[in-house]
Scaffold this active site. Sequence first.
Site, PDB file in Angstrom:
ATOM      1  N   ASN A 195     105.713  71.196 -48.595  1.00 37.70           N
ATOM      2  CA  ASN A 195     105.483  72.549 -48.051  1.00 37.70           C
ATOM      3  C   ASN A 195     104.219  73.201 -48.599  1.00 37.70           C
ATOM      4  O   ASN A 195     104.013  74.398 -48.429  1.00 37.70           O
ATOM      5  CB  ASN A 195     106.683  73.460 -48.337  1.00 37.70           C
ATOM      6  CG  ASN A 195     106.840  73.792 -49.813  1.00 37.70           C
ATOM      7  OD1 ASN A 195     106.187  73.198 -50.679  1.00 37.70           O
ATOM      8  ND2 ASN A 195     107.719  74.743 -50.119  1.00 37.70           N
ATOM      9  N   TYR A 196     103.348  72.410 -49.245  1.00 36.34           N
ATOM     10  CA  TYR A 196     102.106  72.950 -49.814  1.00 36.34           C
ATOM     11  C   TYR A 196     101.009  72.989 -48.769  1.00 36.34           C
ATOM     12  O   TYR A 196     100.643  71.988 -48.204  1.00 36.34           O
ATOM     13  CB  TYR A 196     101.642  72.086 -50.984  1.00 36.34           C
ATOM     14  CG  TYR A 196     102.442  72.164 -52.246  1.00 36.34           C
ATOM     15  CD1 TYR A 196     103.417  73.136 -52.445  1.00 36.34           C
ATOM     16  CD2 TYR A 196     102.238  71.247 -53.273  1.00 36.34           C
ATOM     17  CE1 TYR A 196     104.150  73.197 -53.617  1.00 36.34           C
ATOM     18  CE2 TYR A 196     102.964  71.299 -54.449  1.00 36.34           C
ATOM     19  CZ  TYR A 196     103.917  72.265 -54.615  1.00 36.34           C
ATOM     20  OH  TYR A 196     104.642  72.313 -55.786  1.00 36.34           O
ATOM     21  N   ALA A 197     100.370  74.102 -48.489  1.00 37.30           N
ATOM     22  CA  ALA A 197     100.820  75.413 -48.934  1.00 37.30           C
ATOM     23  C   ALA A 197     100.972  76.266 -47.690  1.00 37.30           C
ATOM     24  O   ALA A 197     100.018  76.886 -47.226  1.00 37.30           O
ATOM     25  CB  ALA A 197      99.830  76.031 -49.901  1.00 37.30           C
TER      26      ALA A 197
END
Length: 301
Positions: free
Chosen positions: A37-39
């Site tokens: 989930n970055y970023a």
Amino acid sequence: MALGTMYFGTQVPRNQAFACLNHAYELGARFWDTANNYAFWANGTGNESEETIGAWLAANGTGMRDEVTLATKIGARPRSLGDGLDASMGLSRRAIRTQVQDSLRRLDVDHVDVLYTHIDDANTALEETLDALSQLVDEGLTRTIASSNLTAARLTEALETPSAHPYTALQQRFSYLEPAPSTDLSPHVLLDDEVSSLCSELNLTRLGYSPLLSGAYTRADRPLPEGYEMGPAASAALTEIGNKYRLDRGQVVLSWMVRRREKLIPVVGVSTPEQVQSAWEAVTTTLNSSDVEWLERARHE
């Protein structure tokens, strides 16, 4: 140390991220830390960091994959673009399988070395989560499983849950300075004394993220986060020990983390090769035992 790649591909352009990875590799660092989930919160989709590392691995030839320890995290990716962590994909059997397959595609690899559960999922039974993760180990999609952001109670529950492949490591928020007990760090969970003692008892590797508090130890334009204070004893210890070893305060923190009795692997977020160099100099500097003890005393005064 683990090289934190949170903003690779978003705030850190790909060519600059490549320069960081190249310099880290040249110095001898071999542990890359990312997440699925970055970023997303930095005008991203959540794909960028993994895709950047995948592109770097591909650019350096097939042999490079075996040269590095590759870690990613699942569970905290929003279900849809525009959602937040309150609508994350979670850690159900189906969600785990989907997220891992997507991460491997973005990283352009057939396995990772460490797979973390990024945040707790109270809506899914731990038995289901651990069974699904263990199956990934058996299939060779990850070498080992680990967790992040677990309270002492939930860590105990997870490790008491029968599993073919239990957690081997825990990554939590940790720095030299400790926040006031009432500080709300959510969704982060602190590596406090209780959790750290559990890691010692259960032989879990400890990793600490946000060790430098976003540069607050060294930069006048970066105030300490809310809930943190620098007492005079801690300030004096960091400054005087830094002068002794020709390190800045942030470097002293990193060196202390890897030399203290309850050792941690710092996860150091970087955006330039110079920051990589600074972190590497810190973790390869050996503080003598009396200075480590001085730092331990001062942080609690």
